[in-house]
Design a protein around this motif. Structure first.
Motif, PDB file in Angstrom:
ATOM      1  N   VAL A   1       0.872  -1.172   0.000  1.00 28.44           N
ATOM      2  CA  VAL A   1       0.000   0.000   0.000  1.00 28.44           C
ATOM      3  C   VAL A   1       0.908   1.221   0.000  1.00 28.44           C
TER       4      VAL A   1
ATOM      5  N   TRP B   1      -6.918  -2.232  -0.966  1.00 33.00           N
ATOM      6  CA  TRP B   1      -6.661  -3.008   0.255  1.00 33.00           C
ATOM      7  C   TRP B   1      -7.917  -3.032   1.120  1.00 33.00           C
TER       8      TRP B   1
ATOM      9  N   ALA C   1      -4.475   1.745  -1.290  1.00 32.01           N
ATOM     10  CA  ALA C   1      -5.169   1.699   0.007  1.00 32.01           C
ATOM     11  C   ALA C   1      -6.653   1.412  -0.195  1.00 32.01           C
TER      12      ALA C   1
END
Length: 184
Positions: free
Chosen positions: A45, A54, A51
């Motif tokens: 990330v 994720w 992000a």
């Protein structure tokens, strides 16, 4: 799947383990700036797009019941994000599942990982007892001595050496904990 599992939150002293939220994105990106994390975790990330992905993977895992990831928040530090714990692939009838964790650089050495992992372990054995869950495995590369210590402190005894296989370049350790508290 039971809605309670999708929204489950856990407590371990001052630690709150809760589902990941979109607002966690800046703290997540900051956590992954740590070279130690980048060296040991498969998924990286480095920016908002990664992000977002994720966080989406974690949300989809909860919704499908295949992956339960918890943001570890330290309430004594103003609700600071200090880590992640996860239960991977609790398949009904399989008898086993895998746990994983990471802690932020600032949180290491404070006993956060064993406390959070202990809370996750207790929850997993209770939540998935009806599915036949009796063993949890914790895997790490052989050079990760800190993970060996966390495993032992959390009641996960050493079970075996696993041969290296992509994407991991080194052999690994499998630690295990049985629902009864025993080790296999």
């Amino acid at each position: 799947m039971d809605d309670d599992l999708r929204i489950a939150t856990l407590a371990a002293g001052p630690l709150l383990l809760r589902p990941w939220l979109p607002d966690d994105m800046p703290a997540l990106i900051e956590a992954y700036r740590d070279p130690a994390m980048r060296a040991t975790l498969r998924m990286q990330v480095t920016d908002e797009a990664e992000a977002r992905h994720w966080l989406q993977v974690r949300q989809e895992g909860r919704e499908s019941g295949s992956y339960f990831s918890f943001a570890v928040i330290d309430r004594d530090l103003g609700d600071e994000l200090v880590g992640n714990v996860a239960l991977k692939h609790p398949e009904p009838g399989s008898g086993s599942a895998e746990v994983g964790y990471w802690t932020t650089a600032r949180a290491r050495g404070r006993g956060i990982a064993p406390r959070a992992l202990g809370a996750l372990t207790d929850w997993a054995f209770e939540a998935f007892a009806g599915d036949g869950l009796v063993r949890l495995d914790l895997l790490h590369q052989v050079n990760n001595e800190a993970s060996c210590r966390v495993a032992e402190k959390s009641g996960y005894g050493f079970a075996e050496v696993l041969p290296a296989r992509p994407p991991w370049p080194l052999d690994g350790h499998r630690h295990a904990r049985l629902r009864s508290g025993g080790v296999r």
